[in-house]
Design an enzyme around this catalytic site. Structure first.
Site, PDB file in Angstrom:
ATOM      1  N   SER A   1       0.837  -1.217   0.000  1.00 47.51           N
ATOM      2  CA  SER A   1       0.000   0.000   0.000  1.00 47.51           C
ATOM      3  C   SER A   1       0.865   1.259   0.000  1.00 47.51           C
ATOM      4  CB  SER A   1      -0.940   0.007   1.212  1.00 47.51           C
ATOM      5  OG  SER A   1      -0.204   0.101   2.418  1.00 47.51           O
TER       6      SER A   1
ATOM      7  N   HIS B   1       8.867   3.536   8.970  1.00 50.21           N
ATOM      8  CA  HIS B   1       8.649   2.729  10.166  1.00 50.21           C
ATOM      9  C   HIS B   1       7.424   3.259  10.904  1.00 50.21           C
ATOM     10  CE1 HIS B   1       9.525   0.035  13.405  1.00 50.21           C
ATOM     11  NE2 HIS B   1       9.527   1.023  14.267  1.00 50.21           N
TER      12      HIS B   1
ATOM     13  N   GLU C   1       1.009   6.943   7.122  1.00 44.45           N
ATOM     14  CA  GLU C   1       2.198   6.431   6.430  1.00 44.45           C
ATOM     15  C   GLU C   1       2.135   6.716   4.930  1.00 44.45           C
ATOM     16  OE1 GLU C   1       2.117   2.253   7.824  1.00 44.45           O
ATOM     17  OE2 GLU C   1       4.199   2.657   8.329  1.00 44.45           O
TER      18      GLU C   1
END
Ligand code: GRF
Length: 200
Positions: A16, A112, A181
């Site tokens: 993704s 991360h 993210e």
């Protein structure tokens, strides 16, 4: 005339974040997507976009008694053949030995799902959620950082705080964090690519 920066993306999962990079309006060309897992849906996303893919499993090395450093050195050499300007670890679930980082001659950045200095390793989201349940934190977040031999510890390029909300389940929080993210990996990549726009 500026040459379009060449980017290699390393993945292990659904991709993704790779998709977020592919969808973004970035002045770059993804020239290769590498996965250490054959089943990674990220490979299908790359193939659908006619981006070259490389499946690079570790198992043949361990089965042959060869080291992770040999795997890392071989992978670095294969990636170098594509002459990348930047390597992006987007959900890459393999800790590189110095053998990789010593051989690639370009920046390597890693996404991360935690804030600098918090929750290193592959269970960051679950660990943060547990810490919230225990009242230790009120927020977690995600970061993109330069990759160094120490796990998830390189200098942060960009970070995003993601607060917990009363009633959050792990799934609801993870979904909110993954959305952050997807924005962060584009912002960080754009920021690093800026250096290629500097006049020579
Ligand atoms: C992301 O949460 C990333 O931070 C972690 O694994 C997940 C990868 O997701 N390392 P995807 O493969 O990009 O969908």
């Amino acid at each position: 005339m500026t040459v379009t920066p060449r980017v290699v993306v390393l993945v292990s999962g659904s991709g993704s974040n790779l998709q977020a990079l592919m969808n973004a309006d970035l002045e770059m060309q993804i020239v290769l997507v590498v996965s250490n897992r054959k089943a990674a849906f990220a490979l299908e996303r790359a193939a659908a976009a006619v981006i070259a893919t490389l499946y690079a499993p570790l198992k043949p090395y361990t089965d042959a008694g060869r080291s992770r450093a040999e795997y890392d050195a071989d992978l670095a050499q294969k990636i170098n053949l594509l002459e990348p300007d930047l390597i992006v670890l987007a959900g890459w679930m393999h800790v590189f030995t110095p053998a990789f980082l010593e051989r690639v001659r370009v920046p390597v950045i890693n996404l991360h799902p935690a804030l600098p200095g918090q929750f290193p390793g592959s269970h960051a989201i679950e660990d943060a959620y547990q810490a919230w349940l225990e009242g230790e934190i009120t927020a977690s977040g995600c970061m993109v950082h330069h990759v160094t031999p120490e796990l998830d510890a390189g200098e942060a390029i960009v970070t995003r705080v993601v607060p917990f909300i009363a009633g959050d389940t792990l799934e609801i929080f993870a979904e909110r964090l993954h959305a952050a993210e997807h924005e962060l990996i584009v912002t960080a990549t754009r920021s690093v690519l800026e250096i290629f726009k500097q006049p020579a």
